[in-house]
Design a protein around this motif. Structure first.
Motif, short mmCIF file in Angstrom:
data_model
loop_
_atom_site.label_atom_id
_atom_site.label_comp_id
_atom_site.label_asym_id
_atom_site.label_seq_id
_atom_site.Cartn_x
_atom_site.Cartn_y
_atom_site.Cartn_z
N ASP A 245 0.80 -1.22 0.00
CA ASP A 245 0.00 0.00 0.00
C ASP A 245 0.83 1.27 0.00
OD1 ASP A 245 -1.93 -2.03 1.88
OD2 ASP A 245 -2.85 -0.93 0.22
N ILE A 246 1.92 1.27 0.75
CA ILE A 246 2.73 2.50 0.81
C ILE A 246 3.22 2.88 -0.58
CG2 ILE A 246 4.86 3.48 1.67
CD1 ILE A 246 4.47 2.18 4.23
N VAL A 247 3.65 1.89 -1.34
CA VAL A 247 4.11 2.17 -2.70
C VAL A 247 2.94 2.58 -3.59
CG1 VAL A 247 4.99 1.06 -4.77
CG2 VAL A 247 6.14 0.71 -2.62
N PHE A 248 1.85 1.86 -3.48
CA PHE A 248 0.69 2.12 -4.31
C PHE A 248 0.19 3.54 -4.11
CE2 PHE A 248 -2.63 1.19 -7.00
CZ PHE A 248 -3.88 1.17 -6.43
N ILE A 249 0.18 3.98 -2.87
CA ILE A 249 -0.37 5.29 -2.56
C ILE A 249 0.65 6.40 -2.81
CG2 ILE A 249 -1.26 6.73 -0.71
CD1 ILE A 249 -3.24 4.72 -1.58
N MET A 250 1.91 6.17 -2.45
CA MET A 250 2.84 7.29 -2.47
C MET A 250 3.58 7.48 -3.79
SD MET A 250 4.48 7.08 1.34
CE MET A 250 5.08 8.71 1.50
N THR A 251 3.93 6.39 -4.45
CA THR A 251 4.81 6.60 -5.60
C THR A 251 4.42 5.83 -6.85
OG1 THR A 251 6.20 4.77 -4.94
CG2 THR A 251 6.83 6.94 -4.13
N LYS A 252 3.50 4.89 -6.73
CA LYS A 252 3.15 4.01 -7.84
C LYS A 252 4.41 3.37 -8.42
CE LYS A 252 -1.38 4.79 -8.50
NZ LYS A 252 -1.58 5.86 -7.55
N GLY A 253 5.35 3.06 -7.57
CA GLY A 253 6.54 2.38 -8.04
C GLY A 253 7.61 3.31 -8.59
N GLY A 254 7.28 4.57 -8.70
CA GLY A 254 8.24 5.51 -9.28
C GLY A 254 9.05 6.26 -8.23
N PRO A 255 9.77 7.30 -8.57
CA PRO A 255 9.97 7.80 -9.92
C PRO A 255 10.73 6.77 -10.77
CG PRO A 255 10.81 9.38 -8.34
CD PRO A 255 10.49 8.14 -7.59
N GLY A 256 10.28 6.57 -11.98
CA GLY A 256 10.90 5.52 -12.77
C GLY A 256 10.56 4.19 -12.16
N THR A 257 11.56 3.48 -11.69
CA THR A 257 11.29 2.20 -11.04
C THR A 257 11.94 2.15 -9.67
OG1 THR A 257 13.19 1.28 -12.17
CG2 THR A 257 11.05 0.84 -13.14
#
Lengths: 305, 426, 289
Positions: A245-257
């Motif tokens: 969830d933290i990734v999904f909400i905050m960065t969507k996997g970015g910047p880049g990867t």
């Protein structure tokens, strides 16, 4: 071993029958829990493994096409998948190690103090009661580079604003830090429970011999705490690998990867790519990796005494 | 005792007979949902049907819908479909075609803005949805700054042209550059020409689309050959990167539309290329400092079209009641009431209805915007397309990948998906 | 345990150093704990501030003083079915924990004392935790759909058991090891059955562990999102799903979300009485032996 009056039974047979009774008891007392678990989890686990060998997508949810190991090689062939594995490993090591160090320190301190224990524990519990989605949203607000309070406050002491979520290198550590803020209490609570269950005699004896607090820690506390520490590290590692969830909400996997963790990668494969089979294949690979890691960690900790 | 039992039995039977039908709808937590909830008593009066609207976050809606649609009978009678999913849902056969019902009940589909009907209405000639609301993209700008004579004079001096509502892309770029300033002399830029929502995935994809169209680019030709590595696309990415680096606040690499909206709402930016529905938020004193200071205008070259449509899933428990609801909620009087409350309209007449325009004077502009919008590639794998190209776009915009290479990779990812969907022959 | 050690050639530490050491031992823990508490509390204070004002104030930099209002706390109950979310979360989390505890205690005890199933069973039990929830949720949905349990508390409680039982079992293994075994043996010698020893000796001694594990399991359930999203319906949505719904196509309703977050932390007050009893009890239990 317990010696009861045996009467006419030979010692060896008696020992064997006690062992058999032990096994029976073990089986009986674990049966309800096991049954409950199997009832619910058996189908999903087998479903996952089964789908990974077929062409099962959300558009065509059927098992008509057998694909063998194709989905596995497809997944491993994706460069970004491999990158996400590496990013996840770095994330897990960083967050678990730091959480352990901070958590253990906090647990030790909390075990030592007499007053205000309740208040500290109360505060300790709070971040855990916030679900990860909200943790992500809240920290996104706090860490807004231009409008967030964090950059404002550090600006007051002269530090220039940090690009918390926009700089690929910093974003990774930001996600680690937010995870630590959220989850370190998990370690602390578990380790504190372990500490409070420790016996007093070893410490009293050591104190009488003039051992310093540090020696007590290394030679008494750590060895006695080994089972609890092992399970705390293990569980935290497994949960850290599943961080989503933290990734999904905050960065969507970015910047880049930069923050593309494997759990998010698999989610995308399932719900955006609609390819349940590939997601399953990746999950099975993940499962094996974690099983191996678990066994390795467990044996390593055992060998530490 | 016997009489008591008899009375009880009659009461129970009576309850069974009088029990109202209830239909369930899954919607997003937007103000439009609340407006509909306010109007529901009218539906109940007309048809006796209770409506239970479950509202969840829009980013999770797709995950929640899919299992419900695969199941033979799901929990929802009516659903709303985001244009991203249109290709996927129709290819999988999850939606009920509505043509027969439309014909039977004389529903006039011509009342909808054609672009919206194409996006969230027809698919390959079959009607699957009725357009619910639109969130097409446009340029929001600070009209008070344009009206300021000091700005006008300085702009004319610097560029030799009038400072006005931007009509061309070149003009817009100049304005963005012009307004990026350091207003308190501390050496740091604190006012920005635009706000970039550069977060990987759907935020960057949607905003960048406007840059592509503004540069005259297309996602693909009429045979679905991808064109994301065309010179126009590369230029669009160059423009985007320039804006992100020079004209937008730090952190834009990870902004989605909420973070970007807040920069605009706090009065720290001149413009924002975004969904038209955010415009209303800028006039809300509870979230904005620039109430009354913003205007909205079409994106030069065409903005990105976006919207949601009402649909009846094949797994709907009560399709008749579902259709009754959709007819009612999209009937002109109800659609008009929704618009008056603040909902985003989809029917052409509403944009020019005098009562509505009185309350929302920018609606004629909104209609003009809608006439010029262009569509994303809508096919089975739109969501994945957005994810993969969104990653490449973000890599390029943040300088982690060379622009030409990133656009080639994005193009390649698109090509693979188009082939997978059978849109493009190999 | 500690053997004898040479006492002969050790210089006596001066009284001042010993006094400093004593001071440090009393003060340092509090300093560390206060720093730690500040790191947790300060962001939450900001959340409180946002909850008492609005979105505009949340993002206004430099921050301005605005009169606090309780509007948001009211709005979450009127604009969202927050009461329902809270009720559902409570029922599901409490049930899942209370049901899982005895089941997992049995499992954990069998692992710890009798090595039932060996490492293989232990790993199998934990393996469901090693799979990302996203691949488990679809088959679970199919199962519960067939059983007619979608949109019921039962579906979520069962789903959460798959998270809680393995987790609890593994933690309890650690607390069932160690000196407890010796106490059990003593009881068995005195004539207690295995079950009696387990219930009367092991469980009370392992109480701090059981409590901590129970709290953590409750929290896992309280925060669980994906299963709650997919397996629930309008009447059974939980707090995480409800709070997440405060993000929309129009932006994040950060003020409402902040109010909701703080309300969702309330269970900490309920968990606290348990903590008090066992924190103190735990410490003294160590001295009993």
């Amino acid at each position: 071993m317990a010696m009861m009056a045996t009467g006419t039974v030979s010692p060896k047979a008696h020992r064997r029958s006690i062992a058999a009774q032990d096994r029976l008891f073990g089986f009986l007392i674990s049966a309800p829990g096991l049954a409950a678990l199997l009832l619910i989890i058996l189908f999903p686990i087998f479903f996952t493994i089964f789908t990974s060998f077929h062409d099962y997508t959300l558009i065509h949810p059927n098992f008509e096409t057998y694909t063998g190991l194709e989905k596995y090689s497809e997944a491993l062939g994706e460069g970004y998948f491999r990158t996400s594995i590496w990013t996840t490993i770095r994330f897990v090591i960083a967050s678990v190690v730091i959480e352990f160090m901070i958590g253990f320190t906090v647990a030790l301190m909390l075990n030592t103090v007499q007053r205000f224990k309740t208040i500290y524990y109360f505060i300790l519990l709070m971040p855990l009661l916030i679900n990860p989605v909200v943790v992500g949203l809240t920290w996104r607000m706090l860490l807004h580079s231009e409008l967030g309070i964090v950059n404002y406050v550090i600006g007051l002491v002269g530090i220039p604003g940090v690009n918390w979520l926009g700089d690929p290198n910093i974003a990774f550590w930001t996600v680690v830090l937010v995870d630590i803020w959220h989850q370190v209490s998990f370690m602390a609570i578990l380790l504190l429970a372990g500490l409070s269950a420790l016996p007093r005699e070893p410490y009293e004896a050591a104190r009488m011999d003039g051992a310093s607090a540090w020696r007590c820690l290394i030679h008494i506390t750590l060895p006695l705490m080994r089972p609890v520490i092992t399970v705390a590290l293990l569980l935290r590692m497994i949960f850290a690998i599943k961080t989503f969830d933290i990734v999904f909400i905050m960065t969507k996997g970015g910047p880049g990867t930069a923050t593309d963790l494997i759990s998010y990668y698999i989610y995308r494969s399932a719900f955006f790519g609609l390819d349940i089979a590939k997601a399953s294949a990746m999950s099975v690979l993940l499962l094996f990796a974690v099983l191996v890691l678990t066994v390795y960690l467990y044996r390593y900790m055992k060998s530490m005494t | 005792m016997k009489r008591l039992l008899l009375a009880g039995a009659i009461l129970l039977a009576g309850m069974g007979v009088a029990k109202a039908k209830t239909i369930h709808i899954l919607m997003e937590t937007v103000p439009d949902t609340r407006y509909i909830q306010q109007l529901l008593p009218e539906f109940k009066k007309e048809t006796g049907i209770d409506v239970d609207i479950e509202a969840i976050s829009y980013i999770d809606m797709h995950s929640k819908l899919v299992p419900q649609l695969i199941a033979p009978q799901g929990s929802y009678d009516v659903i709303v479909v985001d244009f991203y999913w249109v290709g996927e849902f129709t290819k999988a056969g999850w939606l009920m075609p509505l043509d027969d019902l439309v014909k039977r009940d004389n529903v006039d589909l011509g009342r909808y803005v054609p672009k919206l009907l194409d996006l969230v209405g027809h698919v390959d000639g079959v009607t699957y949805m009725l357009p619910f609301y639109n969130y097409s993209m446009a340029v929001i700008y600070r009209k008070d700054l344009i009206a300021d004579p000091a700005n006008q004079a300085a702009f004319k001096e610097k560029y030799g042209m009038e400072l006005r509502v931007p009509q061309t892309w070149d003009e817009y770029k100049k304005q963005v550059d012009f307004f990026t300033r350091d207003t308190n002399g501390d050496g740091k830029k604190d006012f920005f020409g635009t706000v970039i929502q550069g977060q990987r995935g759907d935020c960057i994809s949607m905003q960048w689309a406007n840059y592509l169209y503004a540069n005259g680019g297309e996602y693909h030709d009429k045979n679905w050959n991808p064109e994301m590595d065309s010179p126009q696309a590369v230029q669009a990415m160059k423009d985007y990167r320039t804006h992100m680096l020079n004209n937008s606040p730090p952190g834009s690499e990870s902004f989605c539309f909420d973070e970007a909206f807040n920069v605009m709402a706090q009065g720290k930016a001149y413009s924002f290329v975004t969904f038209n529905i955010l415009y209303a938020g800028l006039d809300d004193p509870k979230s904005s400092q620039v109430v009354g200071k913003c205007g909205i205008t079409p994106n030069p070259g065409g903005g990105l079209n976006g919207g949601w449509g009402w649909a009846i899933p094949k797994s709907s428990p009560d399709k008749d009641a579902a259709w009754k609801f959709i007819k009612w909620v999209e009937s002109y009087p109800i659609a008009k009431k929704r618009a008056l409350l603040g909902g985003a309209p989809t029917q052409t007449k509403i944009f020019t209805d005098p009562d509505v325009v009185a309350k929302r004077p920018y609606y004629p502009t909104l209609q003009k915007i809608l006439e010029g919008v262009k569509d994303f590639p809508v096919f089975t794998y739109t969501t994945e397309f957005v994810e993969e190209t969104g990653r490449e776009l973000n890599l390029a915009a943040t300088g982690q990948k060379e622009i030409g290479q990133a656009m080639k990779d994005a193009n390649e990812a698109f090509r693979k998906l188009a082939i997978k969907d059978g849109k493009l022959k190999e | 345990m500690a053997g004898g050690s040479a006492r002969s050639a050790r210089p006596r530490r001066s009284a001042t150093i010993r006094r400093l050491e004593r001071l440090a031992r009393h003060v340092v823990p509090h300093v560390i704990l206060i720093a730690f508490s500040a790191a947790i509390v300060l962001p939450l204070i900001w959340v409180l501030r946002v909850a008492l004002t609005d979105k505009l104030t949340a993002y206004k930099i430099p921050p301005e003083w605005v009169t606090p209002r309780l509007d948001n706390f009211v709005a979450i109950f009127t604009e969202y079915p927050f009461g329902t979310y809270f009720l559902n979360s409570t029922v599901v989390a409490v049930s899942a924990t209370l049901i899982a505890l005895p089941l997992a205690a049995g499992l954990g005890y069998a692992f710890a004392r009798y090595n039932t199933g060996g490492m293989a069973l232990r790993l199998f039990v934990l393996s469901s935790q090693m799979l990302p929830p996203v691949v488990l949720v679809l088959p679970l949905f199919a199962m519960f759909l067939m059983a007619g349990l979608i949109n019921t508390w039962a579906a979520l409680i069962f789903a959460h058991l798959t998270i809680n039982i393995p987790f609890l079992a593994w933690i309890l293994v650690a607390f069932f090891q160690g000196d407890v075994a010796i106490l059990e043996q003593a009881a068995r010698i005195d004539g207690a059955t295995r079950l009696q020893a387990f219930v009367r000796i092991t469980l009370p001694v392992a109480a701090p562990g059981i409590l901590a594990a129970g709290i953590l399991a409750f929290i896992l359930s309280w925060n669980e999102f994906l299963f709650a999203l997919i397996l629930s319906g309008p009447q059974t949505n939980t707090l995480p799903v409800g709070l997440a719904s405060m993000q929309s196509h129009r932006g994040v309703e950060i003020a409402l979300l902040s109010a909701g977050t703080l309300v969702a932390i309330l269970p900490v007050f309920a968990l606290l009485p348990f903590m008090r009893r066992y924190l103190i009890k735990g410490l003294s239990l160590g001295a009993l032996k």
